[in-house]
Scaffold this active site. Structure first.
Site, PDB file in Angstrom:
ATOM      1  CD  GLU A 118      -2.867  -1.393   2.224  1.00 59.23           C
ATOM      2  OE1 GLU A 118      -2.250  -1.517   3.299  1.00 59.23           O
ATOM      3  OE2 GLU A 118      -4.097  -1.571   2.136  1.00 59.23           O
ATOM      4  CD  GLU A 138      -3.206  -7.075   3.748  1.00 56.51           C
ATOM      5  OE1 GLU A 138      -3.094  -7.814   2.742  1.00 56.51           O
ATOM      6  OE2 GLU A 138      -2.753  -5.921   3.792  1.00 56.51           O
TER       7      GLU A 138
END
Ligand code: COA
Length: 264
Positions: A118, A138
């Site tokens: 990110e 994740e």
């Protein structure tokens, strides 16, 4: 602020922020995130800095959020939920990078996973070492991307490819990232920083306010309708006629010499 988790350096007109917890693959604690944000402000406010490079030391760019900090948070989930906008610096970091006025380059040296991916995606340009690996693991840990991963990649590679990456949690190589379109260039590991500097210098020699306003126009264009985007572009373009650099650029062109831009 004295830094423990990052190194902040300046070379000519380029600031380099190196995430420096190599034994932990540069994972992000709240403190690491605070230090990165402090360094971004420092670079943004420094007239000598025209481009910011973000990289990692050792074999990772950043392997995501330090999940060991989650155990503490999980003890009082309701408090954690209520405070989610306040005390998780980690989740603000990608926005801070994207909103930095100066152009940012992610020089991705190794693992860029979860929050690390990110961070790279919130930079303006991604240069990757052939050893870099990208991914959103994740869901393999019962979570999901929380700092822009579900939002920022779609416009670069398409919704279905983002879904595949996020739903599977699989890692992809720099070359695959290049083919998908979110990596600008793949280079040999030992050439990564030279390439990043050379790109930074080719940006830094241009008129800083023009680059800054172009960045704003491009980013706004992806967030809004074409009409509003064009209106931003028009306003920002004409603001440049008030700058000394616009005058200098045109004068240097007439005089057949290299312009000397001052960022004014
Ligand atoms: N949070 C906390 N610690 C982490 C971490 C994370 N996200 N990722 C790596 N580390 C730590 C490891 O616990 C290890 O610490 P230790 O030496 O004290 O045990 C150290 O970093 C090195 O990692 P290790 O797993 O031994 O390296 P590896 O080469 O075998 O594997 C990865 C590398 C990146 C594949 C593996 O570390 C990994 O899958 N990490 C998790 C990445 C992730 O899920 N990120 C998103 C979190 S939401």
């Amino acid at each position: 602020m004295k830094y423990q988790d990052i190194i902040y350096e300046k070379k000519d007109n380029v600031a380099v922020i190196t995430i420096n917890r190599p034994d932990k693959l540069n994972v992000l604690t709240n403190n690491t995130a605070k230090e990165i944000m402090d360094a971004l402000v420092k670079a943004d406010m420094d007239d000598d800095v025209r481009v910011i490079i973000i990289t990692g030391s050792g074999r990772a760019f950043c392997a995501g959020i330090d999940v060991s900090e989650f155990a503490e948070m999980m003890k009082d989930r309701f408090k954690f939920y209520k405070g989610r906008r306040r005390w998780l610096e980690i989740y603000k970091i990608a926005n801070e990078i994207e909103n930095t006025l100066k152009p940012t380059i992610a020089a991705v040296n190794g693992y860029a996973l979860g929050g690390g991916f990110e961070i790279a995606l919130s930079c303006d340009i991604i240069i990757a070492s052939e050893k870099a690996q990208f991914g959103f693991p994740e869901v393999t840990l019962g979570g999901m991307p929380g700092a822009g991963g579900t939002q920022r990649l779609g416009e670069l590679i398409g919704k279905n490819r983002v879904k595949e990456l996020i739903f599977t949690g699989k890692r992809i190589t720099a070359e695959e990232g290049y083919k998908m379109g979110f990596v600008n260039k793949v280079v040999k590991a030992e050439e990564l920083m030279n390439e990043a500097f050379s790109l930074a210098e080719s940006i830094a020699k241009n008129a800083p306010i023009a680059v800054m306003l172009a960045k704003i126009a491009i980013n706004k264009g992806f967030e809004t309708s074409l009409d509003i985007g064009l209106s931003y572009e028009n306003d920002l373009n004409f603001i440049l006629y008030f700058t000394e650099d616009r005058e200098e650029g045109l004068k240097a062109f007439r005089e057949k010499r290299t312009p000397e831009f001052k960022g004014r």
